[in-house]
Design an enzyme around this catalytic site. Structure first.
Site, PDB file in Angstrom:
ATOM      1  N   LYS A  66     -10.663  -4.481  -7.635  1.00 43.40           N
ATOM      2  CA  LYS A  66     -12.457  -4.599  -6.495  1.00 43.40           C
ATOM      3  C   LYS A  66     -13.354  -4.751  -7.780  1.00 43.40           C
ATOM      4  O   LYS A  66     -14.603  -3.969  -7.647  1.00 43.40           O
ATOM      5  CB  LYS A  66     -12.862  -4.571  -5.537  1.00 43.40           C
ATOM      6  CG  LYS A  66     -11.936  -4.174  -4.548  1.00 43.40           C
ATOM      7  CD  LYS A  66     -12.251  -4.605  -2.941  1.00 43.40           C
ATOM      8  CE  LYS A  66     -11.864  -4.737  -1.514  1.00 43.40           C
ATOM      9  NZ  LYS A  66     -10.112  -4.039  -1.514  1.00 43.40           N
ATOM     10  N   LEU A  67     -13.500  -5.034  -9.220  1.00 42.74           N
ATOM     11  CA  LEU A  67     -14.361  -4.686 -10.234  1.00 42.74           C
ATOM     12  C   LEU A  67     -15.782  -4.361  -9.804  1.00 42.74           C
ATOM     13  O   LEU A  67     -15.883  -5.693  -8.795  1.00 42.74           O
ATOM     14  CB  LEU A  67     -13.965  -5.330 -11.294  1.00 42.74           C
ATOM     15  CG  LEU A  67     -12.849  -4.800 -12.452  1.00 42.74           C
ATOM     16  CD1 LEU A  67     -11.529  -4.784 -11.389  1.00 42.74           C
ATOM     17  CD2 LEU A  67     -12.600  -5.694 -13.948  1.00 42.74           C
ATOM     18  N   ASP A  95       0.276  -1.394   0.209  1.00 41.72           N
ATOM     19  CA  ASP A  95      -0.074   0.202  -0.295  1.00 41.72           C
ATOM     20  C   ASP A  95       0.477   1.310  -0.225  1.00 41.72           C
ATOM     21  O   ASP A  95       1.160   1.864   0.820  1.00 41.72           O
ATOM     22  CB  ASP A  95      -1.190   0.170   1.479  1.00 41.72           C
ATOM     23  CG  ASP A  95      -1.692  -1.069   1.425  1.00 41.72           C
ATOM     24  OD1 ASP A  95      -2.566  -1.350  -0.312  1.00 41.72           O
ATOM     25  OD2 ASP A  95      -1.841  -2.240   1.944  1.00 41.72           O
ATOM     26  N   LYS A 103       0.710  -7.784  -3.345  1.00 38.44           N
ATOM     27  CA  LYS A 103      -0.760  -7.397  -3.421  1.00 38.44           C
ATOM     28  C   LYS A 103      -0.680  -5.744  -4.374  1.00 38.44           C
ATOM     29  O   LYS A 103      -0.251  -4.937  -3.096  1.00 38.44           O
ATOM     30  CB  LYS A 103      -1.805  -7.254  -2.464  1.00 38.44           C
ATOM     31  CG  LYS A 103      -3.182  -6.662  -2.736  1.00 38.44           C
ATOM     32  CD  LYS A 103      -3.762  -7.245  -0.901  1.00 38.44           C
ATOM     33  CE  LYS A 103      -3.575  -5.676  -0.531  1.00 38.44           C
ATOM     34  NZ  LYS A 103      -5.426  -4.895  -0.834  1.00 38.44           N
ATOM     35  N   THR A 112     -15.408  -5.089   4.989  1.00 37.75           N
ATOM     36  CA  THR A 112     -15.415  -5.196   6.612  1.00 37.75           C
ATOM     37  C   THR A 112     -15.604  -4.333   7.234  1.00 37.75           C
ATOM     38  O   THR A 112     -16.669  -4.019   8.383  1.00 37.75           O
ATOM     39  CB  THR A 112     -14.121  -5.881   6.999  1.00 37.75           C
ATOM     40  OG1 THR A 112     -13.650  -5.437   6.820  1.00 37.75           O
ATOM     41  CG2 THR A 112     -14.160  -7.272   7.085  1.00 37.75           C
ATOM     42  N   ARG A 122       1.143  -3.866   6.631  1.00 35.86           N
ATOM     43  CA  ARG A 122       1.956  -2.601   7.642  1.00 35.86           C
ATOM     44  C   ARG A 122       2.960  -3.594   8.500  1.00 35.86           C
ATOM     45  O   ARG A 122       4.294  -3.385   9.118  1.00 35.86           O
ATOM     46  CB  ARG A 122       0.935  -2.303   8.551  1.00 35.86           C
ATOM     47  CG  ARG A 122       0.451  -0.585   7.694  1.00 35.86           C
ATOM     48  CD  ARG A 122      -0.170   0.039   8.615  1.00 35.86           C
ATOM     49  NE  ARG A 122      -1.653  -0.664   8.366  1.00 35.86           N
ATOM     50  CZ  ARG A 122      -2.824  -0.296   8.257  1.00 35.86           C
ATOM     51  NH1 ARG A 122      -3.246   0.773   9.487  1.00 35.86           N
ATOM     52  NH2 ARG A 122      -4.364  -1.304   8.628  1.00 35.86           N
ATOM     53  N   ASN A 126     -21.286  -6.911 -19.645  1.00 38.66           N
ATOM     54  CA  ASN A 126     -20.104  -6.907 -20.323  1.00 38.66           C
ATOM     55  C   ASN A 126     -18.661  -5.861 -19.974  1.00 38.66           C
ATOM     56  O   ASN A 126     -17.263  -6.433 -20.663  1.00 38.66           O
ATOM     57  CB  ASN A 126     -20.892  -6.077 -21.504  1.00 38.66           C
ATOM     58  CG  ASN A 126     -20.322  -5.981 -22.901  1.00 38.66           C
ATOM     59  OD1 ASN A 126     -19.437  -7.256 -23.133  1.00 38.66           O
ATOM     60  ND2 ASN A 126     -20.218  -5.146 -23.573  1.00 38.66           N
ATOM     61  N   THR A 127     -19.382  -4.966 -19.416  1.00 36.12           N
ATOM     62  CA  THR A 127     -17.839  -4.100 -19.045  1.00 36.12           C
ATOM     63  C   THR A 127     -17.107  -4.202 -17.908  1.00 36.12           C
ATOM     64  O   THR A 127     -15.213  -4.516 -17.997  1.00 36.12           O
ATOM     65  CB  THR A 127     -18.381  -2.245 -18.298  1.00 36.12           C
ATOM     66  OG1 THR A 127     -19.580  -1.458 -19.629  1.00 36.12           O
ATOM     67  CG2 THR A 127     -17.247  -1.887 -18.094  1.00 36.12           C
ATOM     68  N   GLN A 158      -7.305  -2.088  12.566  1.00 37.52           N
ATOM     69  CA  GLN A 158      -7.762  -3.291  12.285  1.00 37.52           C
ATOM     70  C   GLN A 158      -8.410  -3.990  13.961  1.00 37.52           C
ATOM     71  O   GLN A 158      -8.585  -3.531  14.544  1.00 37.52           O
ATOM     72  CB  GLN A 158      -7.061  -4.454  11.304  1.00 37.52           C
ATOM     73  CG  GLN A 158      -6.517  -4.478  10.363  1.00 37.52           C
ATOM     74  CD  GLN A 158      -7.087  -4.721   9.286  1.00 37.52           C
ATOM     75  OE1 GLN A 158      -8.469  -5.135   9.292  1.00 37.52           O
ATOM     76  NE2 GLN A 158      -6.886  -4.814   8.290  1.00 37.52           N
TER      77      GLN A 158
HETATM   78  O1  C5P Z   1      -1.446  -3.141   6.952  1.00 45.03           O
HETATM   79  P1  C5P Z   1      -2.647  -4.291   7.142  1.00 45.03           P
HETATM   80  O2  C5P Z   1      -2.208  -5.142   7.154  1.00 45.03           O
HETATM   81  O3  C5P Z   1      -4.299  -3.856   7.866  1.00 45.03           O
HETATM   82  O4  C5P Z   1      -3.307  -3.943   5.774  1.00 45.03           O
HETATM   83  C1  C5P Z   1      -3.875  -5.157   4.628  1.00 45.03           C
HETATM   84  C2  C5P Z   1      -4.751  -4.863   3.570  1.00 45.03           C
HETATM   85  O5  C5P Z   1      -6.250  -6.152   3.063  1.00 45.03           O
HETATM   86  C3  C5P Z   1      -4.993  -3.881   2.990  1.00 45.03           C
HETATM   87  O6  C5P Z   1      -4.639  -3.672   1.666  1.00 45.03           O
HETATM   88  C4  C5P Z   1      -6.025  -3.539   3.469  1.00 45.03           C
HETATM   89  O7  C5P Z   1      -6.460  -2.217   1.910  1.00 45.03           O
HETATM   90  C5  C5P Z   1      -6.752  -5.053   2.794  1.00 45.03           C
HETATM   91  N1  C5P Z   1      -8.215  -5.318   2.936  1.00 45.03           N
HETATM   92  C6  C5P Z   1      -8.447  -5.341   4.950  1.00 45.03           C
HETATM   93  N2  C5P Z   1      -9.249  -5.761   5.332  1.00 45.03           N
HETATM   94  C7  C5P Z   1     -10.477  -5.837   4.122  1.00 45.03           C
HETATM   95  C8  C5P Z   1     -10.338  -6.042   2.384  1.00 45.03           C
HETATM   96  C9  C5P Z   1      -8.587  -5.726   2.393  1.00 45.03           C
HETATM   97  O8  C5P Z   1      -7.626  -4.821   5.053  1.00 45.03           O
HETATM   98  N3  C5P Z   1     -11.758  -6.725   4.386  1.00 45.03           N
END
Ligand code: C5P
Length: 232
Positions: free
Chosen positions: A61-62, A10, A32, A119, A211, A67-68, A190
């Site tokens: 995350k489309l 990120d 990622k 989430t 992180r 079609n698009t 989180q």
């Molecule tokens: O830094 P951290 O370990 O919290 O990063 C988690 C990664 O997972 C971030 O890129 C975040 O956008 C992604 N993510 C998340 N929870 C979700 C979906 C994706 O933390 N439900």
């Protein structure tokens, strides 16, 4: 397909992500790339990181009309990513179109996984904003099963949901789980977290770790610790 650790890169610029990846000499983590980096640097950043030998999960995350999404997925498959995703709320028709678009002429395709409910969405918002009067758990499990019916390979979910998803959709249906922290780490923003060892125990297939690795004093050591706890 074995378990693996995916490092969430990120970062907002090529310079920052390359400085980070330069630290990895003897190992090439699965990375990622999310919207921030992709929108800042464009598809070239995917090609460059791929050229360095990393597997790539392109997390865009489309969600659009079938079609698009089909046409966009076709472009992403030519970028040679290893995994990408979409929103299951786009419907089964959209997910089936995505698979079609993603499949290359030789029949191969990147893994395709679905986001069920983000989430960040609470059960209250599910009811008030989205008019979904089911519990969060029922909604997530229903979306996971729609993804399975559509031919997708798995879902992004909390490590706490991974076991239930496997019970409903089968052992081979992949669970890709963020929200991972080392036991002694600050949780940051989180809320519901698990250690890599716990995620392994409950059967996650991939953990997405940002992180705890990117902000560590020694990112390579932190990555290797994740691998040791989760994979080995
Ligand atoms: O830094 P951290 O370990 O919290 O990063 C988690 C990664 O997972 C971030 O890129 C975040 O956008 C992604 N993510 C998340 N929870 C979700 C979906 C994706 O933390 N439900």
């Amino acid at each position: 397909m074995g378990r693996d650790v995916i490092v969430a890169c990120d970062f907002s610029s090529k310079a920052d992500v390359m400085t980070f990846l330069d630290k990895f000499v003897d190992v090439k983590p699965f990375v990622k790339i999310g919207m921030e980096l992709f929108y800042a640097e464009g598809p070239e950043i995917v090609r460059e990181i791929k050229k360095r030998g990393h597997k790539i999960f392109l997390d865009l995350k489309l969600h659009d009309i079938p079609n698009t999404v089909k046409k966009a997925m076709s472009v992403l498959s030519r970028l040679d990513v290893d995994m990408t995703n979409l929103h299951a709320s786009g419907t089964v028709a959209m997910m089936e179109a995505a698979i079609e678009g993603l499949t290359r002429p030789d029949g191969t395709r990147p893994l395709l996984i679905a986001v069920t409910q983000l989430t960040s969405t609470s059960e209250e918002r599910l009811k008030k904003d989205l008019l979904i009067n089911e519990t969060m758990e029922n909604t997530v499990m229903h979306y996971a099963s729609n993804a399975k019916i559509s031919g997708l390979d798995g879902v992004v979910c909390s490590p706490l949901e991974a076991e239930r998803v496997h019970n409903k959709c089968g052992k081979d249906f992949l669970t890709v789980t963020p929200g991972v922290r080392f036991a002694e780490n600050d949780k940051g923003d989180q809320v519901r977290v698990m250690t890599p060892a716990e995620a392994k125990r409950i059967g996650s297939d991939y953990i997405v770790v940002g992180r705890p690795i990117t902000a560590a004093e020694d990112p390579v050591a932190a990555y290797k610790r994740c691998v040791a706890e989760f994979v080995d």
